[in-house]
Write an enzyme that holds these catalytic residues in place. Structure first.
Site, short mmCIF file in Angstrom:
data_model
loop_
_atom_site.label_atom_id
_atom_site.label_comp_id
_atom_site.label_asym_id
_atom_site.label_seq_id
_atom_site.Cartn_x
_atom_site.Cartn_y
_atom_site.Cartn_z
N ASP A 43 0.81 -1.30 -0.12
CA ASP A 43 -0.02 0.05 -0.01
C ASP A 43 0.98 1.15 0.02
O ASP A 43 0.67 2.27 -0.75
CB ASP A 43 -0.78 -0.08 1.36
N LYS A 101 1.33 4.53 -2.89
CA LYS A 101 1.27 5.69 -2.59
C LYS A 101 2.29 6.68 -2.91
O LYS A 101 2.26 7.70 -3.51
CB LYS A 101 0.83 5.84 -1.07
#
Length: 813
Positions: free
Chosen positions: A676, A680
Site C-alpha cells: 500500500d 502511494k
C-alpha cells in the site's frame, strides 16, 4: 372580442371539458371558442386509416372505441338534457367514417382528400358536444362550422388559406352574430371546391389566430396543459420555467424549433395586427402563463429559451464542382422544393466545397434521390459526390431577440456542449442573431438541453450527477456527508449534487431523479443484481450532464472501468489506488483520456486520505517548481499500529484492532507488506513528473517470510501470533535507542524505497501520533526547509471527506 382556443388535453374528457367551460365563463365580454378534438382522437383516427390501408380489421375496433368514448362524454356532461340531436350527429358521423374506411380497406389505399374528410370529424364531434353543454348553461351561445368561414386551396393535409375570402366570410358572420359565445371547430376548413381540408397538425391554433386576426380581437388565448411557453421542454429539463413575456419573433423561433405548446404558423396572422397572445393552463387558470407581444424588454435576459427538433437527417452535398459555380444553391433547393419537402436547417462552408441541409428524417431518401437527379451530370463526372445522409440527429436552438447585443453567447453555448462531450455536427446562425442552431446526435439531446439550461437560466447553480460504486465504510460516510451538506452546497457553492446510482458487491440501484439519501440502504436492497459492466452501461444510457463516477472500492475490476467512463466524458473520483499505481502506460493513458474528453480524473484520497497532498503537489508542479526528494509516512494504519504497539499489547492484537476500526485494508497484509505504501509513494513520484514503475521501488519488509506467504486473512493473523517474538524484538531495539518505529517511504535522485525505520526524537516523524500521515517535499523552492503536510491519513470519515472535496473541485471547474 377575445378568441379562446382549447387544445386536446383541455377537452380530453368530461372533467376537463367542465374545467374549460369554467375558464370560458370567467372570461368577460364576447368570446369565440375554438376547440380541438378530444385528446388523442386525431391520432386514433390516423391509426384507423393506416390499419384500413394495410387491410387490418383493427380499424373497426378503433372506431367503436372512439364512438363509445364520445357517447360516454355526452352521457356525463348532459345527463338530463334531450340529446337526440347531438347523438344523431355522433351516429351519422361514425357511419360516414366507417363507410370511408371500409372503402379504404377494400382498395388498400385512401386519397389525401378522403383522409382530410375523416380527420375533420375529430373537431366536428368535440365542438358539437361542447356547444351543447355551453348552450345549456348560457343560451346566448352560437355554433358555426369553420368550413363555412375558412377557405383554402386543395393542398389536403396542410391546406393554404385564402385570407381575402376567409376574412370576408368571418367578418360578415360576426357582424350579424349577436351571441356572447360562439363555438367553432379548429383545424378544419374547406377548399374552394367544397371539400373538407385540414391545416396541418397544430392547426387549431392556426384557426384561432386566423379568426382573431380577421376580427381584430383584443387578444388570443391558447389554453393548454402547461403554464405557458417554457425556457426548455419541461419533460426533459426539470428546472425549466415558464416565460412571462416573449416577443412574437422569439416565440416563432421557439415554436419552429420544436416548442410544441405553440404551432409555428399561429403567430403570423396576429403579428401584423399586434394582437397579444396568451398561453395559459386550463388546469391552473390563475397562473400567469406566457404573454406574446410585439416587443418586450430583453436587455437582462438575451436568451429566452432553448428548443429542439428530433428525427432530423443531415444531407451533405460536396465536391470541387460546387466551388465558384453560380446557381448551385438554387438548383439544390429547387430539387428539394419540387418534392414538397421543408428544409429546417442550412449551412455552407465558406470554401463553397459543401452544403448541408437538415430535413425531416422520413423525407431523407426522397430528398437524396431528387438532389442526385438534379446533379446527375456533375456526379457522373465526379465533380460532385453522391449525397451523404446522416440520421438519428436532432437540432437544438438557442433563441433570444437581444442575443446580438451580448458578446460570447455562441462561445458559451459550444463550450458548455463540448465540456459534456456533446458532439456538434453542424452550426447555423442567422444574420439577425436571434437563433443559434446546432445539429447533434439524438441521444445527446436531453443532456444538451440540461447543460445549456443550467448555463443560461439557473443562476449559476450547477447540477452534479454521481454514480457511486462501494457504499461500505467510506461510501456510507460519503452519502451521509452529501445528505448533511446538500443545503449548504446549494446556498453557498451553487451546486446541486444528486446521487443517481449506488452499488455494492451484490446490488445496484438507480434513480434518475436522485437516490433518497435518508433511505438509500433500503432502496439498494431492492435494486437489481450488480455487475460492473451493467453499472457503467446504465450510467452511459442515462447520459446525464456533469456525471461523476465515484469508486470507493479496492477492486481491480472497477478500476479497469475508468478508461471507459472517461471516454464518455464521465469524471472519475477514486480512493482506489490500483489504477494510478498500475503500469505507467496505463496511468498515462488515463491522464490523456481525461484531457481529451474534458473529464476530470481526481484521486486525492489515494495518498493521505483527506489530506491535500496531491493537490498541493499539483500546484507546486504547475507553478514551475521541481521535486527532488520526498520523505513520508504514508500509512495511517501502520502509524496507528506502531504508535500503539508496546510491551503491554501483542502485535497481533494491535493489527486486529486497526482492522476492526477501519484503518487497514480488508486484508491487512496489503498494509503491513508495504504494498500500500509503495503504491502511494509511486503515485507521488509520478505526479512529480517521474515515470517510475512499482517494481523499481525497494521494499525492505519487516514481516517474516511465513507471514508474507499467508494465503488468507485468517492465516495471516495466525502467523502474526506465531512470530510475536520477532515483533517484540523490533520494539525492544527501538525502545533501547529511545527511538520510535515508523514505516517510511523515501524518494531521492530517481530512487525510491519503503521500509520500517527507527526514528530519533529530533526527527519530524518522531512525534507523529495516532493514524496521522506526514509528507516532506524538498523542491527548488523548498530546498533546505521542506514543505510539510501533516494530518489524519486513515479512517472512513476523513477518506470520505477527501472524496467529497474532489467532487466539489469538479463542480467548481
Amino acid at each position: 372580442m377575445k378568441v379562446l382556443k382549447f387544445g386536446g388535453t383541455s377537452v380530453a374528457n368530461d372533467q376537463n371539458i367542465l374545467k374549460s367551460i369554467g375558464v370560458i365563463q370567467n372570461v368577460p365580454g364576447k368570446k369565440v371558442v375554438v376547440v380541438s378534438a378530444l385528446g388523442g382522437v386525431t391520432d386514433s383516427l390516423s391509426e384507423a386509416i393506416n390499419n384500413a390501408k394495410n387491410q387490418h380489421f383493427l380499424y373497426r375496433n378503433i372506431l367503436q372505441d372512439l364512438k363509445t368514448r364520445h357517447l360516454e362524454v355526452i352521457e356525463k356532461l348532459l345527463p338530463e338534457r334531450n340529446n337526440d340531436k347531438v347523438l344523431s350527429f355522433i351516429n351519422i358521423s361514425f357511419d360516414d367514417i366507417n363507410s370511408l374506411l371500409d372503402g379504404c380497406f377494400l382498395l388498400g389505399e385512401l386519397s389525401a382528400k378522403a383522409t382530410d374528410t375523416i380527420l375533420s370529424y375529430g373537431e366536428l364531434l368535440s365542438s358539437k358536444i361542447i356547444f351543447e353543454k355551453l348552450q345549456s348553461l348560457s343560451p346566448k351561445t352560437a355554433y358555426i362550422d369553420s368550413r363555412e368561414l375558412i377557405k383554402t386551396d386543395s393542398n389536403f393535409g396542410n391546406a393554404n388559406i385564402d385570407f381575402e375570402t376567409s376574412n370576408y366570410a368571418i367578418q360578415y358572420y360576426f357582424d350579424k352574430n349577436q351571441s356572447d359565445i360562439t363555438v367553432i371547430p379548429g383545424f378544419i376548413a374547406q377548399s374552394h371546391n367544397g371539400h373538407p381540408t385540414t391545416l396541418g397538425r397544430g392547426g387549431s391554433d392556426y384557426s384561432a389566430a386566423v379568426i382573431a386576426s380577421a376580427l381584430d380581437a383584443d387578444e388570443l388565448q391558447i389554453w393548454t396543459d402547461v403554464n405557458g411557453m417554457y425556457t426548455a421542454n419541461p419533460k426533459l429539463v426539470k428546472q425549466a420555467r415558464s416565460i412571462p413575456d416573449i416577443s412574437y419573433k422569439e416565440a416563432m423561433e421557439l415554436s419552429h424549433f420544436g416548442a410544441k405548446v405553440l404551432y409555428a404558423p399561429t403567430l403570423q396572422p396576429v403579428l401584423n395586427k399586434n394582437i397579444p397572445v396568451y398561453i395559459k393552463n386550463t388546469f391552473a387558470p390563475d397562473t400567469a402563463g406566457t404573454r406574446i407581444i410585439p416587443e418586450c424588454d430583453n436587455s437582462n435576459e438575451p436568451v429566452k429559451g432553448i428548443s429542439h427538433i428530433d428525427n432530423i437527417a443531415l444531407l451533405t452535398l460536396e465536391g470541387s464542382g460546387l466551388i465558384g459555380v453560380a446557381g448551385i444553391s438554387e438548383k439544390l433547393f429547387c430539387a428539394v422544393a419540387r418534392e414538397n419537402i421543408s428544409i429546417v436547417f442550412i449551412t455552407q462552408a465558406s470554401s463553397e466545397h459543401s452544403i448541408c441541409i437538415g430535413i425531416s428524417e422520413e423525407n431523407a431518401q426522397r430528398a437524396k434521390k431528387a438532389i442526385e437527379m438534379a446533379f446527375q451530370y456533375e456526379i457522373r463526372l465526379q465533380k460532385i459526390k453522391p449525397v451523404i445522409i446522416e440520421k438519428n440527429l436532432s437540432i437544438i436552438a438557442l433563441v433570444g431577440e437581444n442575443m446580438k447585443s451580448h458578446q460570447g453567447l455562441s462561445g458559451k453555448m459550444f463550450s458548455t456542449l463540448g465540456k459534456n462531450n456533446v458532439n456538434v455536427r453542424a452550426i447555423a446562425q442567422g444574420a439577425s442573431e436571434r437563433n443559434i442552431s446546432a445539429v447533434i446526435d439524438k441521444k445527446d439531446v436531453e443532456k444538451a438541453l440540461n447543460v445549456l439550461h443550467e448555463s443560461f437560466f439557473e443562476d449559476n447553480i450547477k447540477q452534479l450527477n454521481l454514480f457511486i460504486c462501494g457504499v461500505g465504510n467510506v461510501g456510507g460516510k460519503l452519502l451521509d456527508q452529501l445528505r448533511q451538506q446538500a443545503d449548504y452546497l446549494k446556498d453557498n457553492l451553487k451546486l446541486n449534487v444528486r446521487v443517481i446510482g449506488i452499488s455494492n458487491s451484490r446490488k445496484m440501484y438507480f434513480n434518475e431523479n436522485g437516490v433518497d439519501l435518508e433511505n438509500w440502504e433500503v432502496q439498494l436492497q431492492s435494486g437489481e443484481d450488480n455487475q460492473p459492466d451493467a453499472f457503467i452501461a446504465k450510467a452511459e444510457a442515462l447520459n446525464l450532464p456533469n456525471s461523476i463516477f465515484v469508486d470507493n472500492t479496492a477492486c481491480p475490476k472497477v478500476a479497469a472501468l475508468y478508461k471507459r467512463f472517461l471516454s464518455q466524458s464521465i469524471a472519475v473520483v477514486t480512493c482506489n489506488k490500483i489504477a494510478c499505481s498500475s503500469q505507467y502506460s496505463e496511468y498515462e493513458q488515463l491522464k490523456k483520456l481525461s484531457k481529451k474528453y474534458n473529464a476530470p480524473f481526481l484521486f486525492e484520497t489515494n495518498v493521505g486520505a483527506g489530506l491535500p497532498i496531491i493537490d498541493t503537489l499539483k500546484n507546486l508542479i504547475a507553478s514551475g517548481d521541481k521535486v527532488h526528494k520526498i520523505q513520508a509516512v504514508l500509512s495511517g494504519s501502520l502509524n496507528f499500529i506502531f504508535n500503539n504497539f508496546n510491551t503491554d499489547k501483542s502485535f497481533h492484537d494491535i493489527v486486529l484492532q486497526a482492522q476492526q476500526e477501519g484503518y487497514t485494508e480488508p486484508d491487512p497484509k496489503l498494509d503491513l507488506s508495504g504494498i500500500d505504501v509503495m503504491r502511494k509513494i509511486l503515485i507521488l513520484i509520478r505526479e512529480s513528473g517521474y515515470p517510475m514503475e512499482i517494481d523499481a521501488i525497494d521494499n525492505d519488509s519487516f514481516l517474516p517470510e511465513p507471514v508474507l506467504q499467508a494465503e488468507s486473512v485468517a492465516a495471516f493473523f495466525e502467523s502474526l501470533k506465531e512470530h510475536s517474538n520477532h515483533f517484540d524484538q523490533l520494539y525492544k531495539e527501538a525502545d533501547q535507542q529511545s527511538c520510535r518505529l515508523k514505516y517510511v517511504a523515501n524518494f531521492e535522485n530517481g530512487k525510491a524505497s519503503v521500509g520500517l525505520q527507527t526514528i530519533e526524537k529530533e526527527h519530524p516523524f518522531y512525534h507523529l501520533e495516532g493514524k496521522d500521515n506526514i509528507v516532506l517535499f524538498y523542491t527548488d523552492r523548498y530546498a533546505e526547509q521542506p514543505l510539510l503536510i501533516k494530518g489524519a491519513g486513515a479512517g472512513a470519515a476523513v477518506t470520505a471527506s477527501g472524496i467529497f472535496a474532489d467532487v466539489i473541485r469538479i463542480g467548481n471547474i
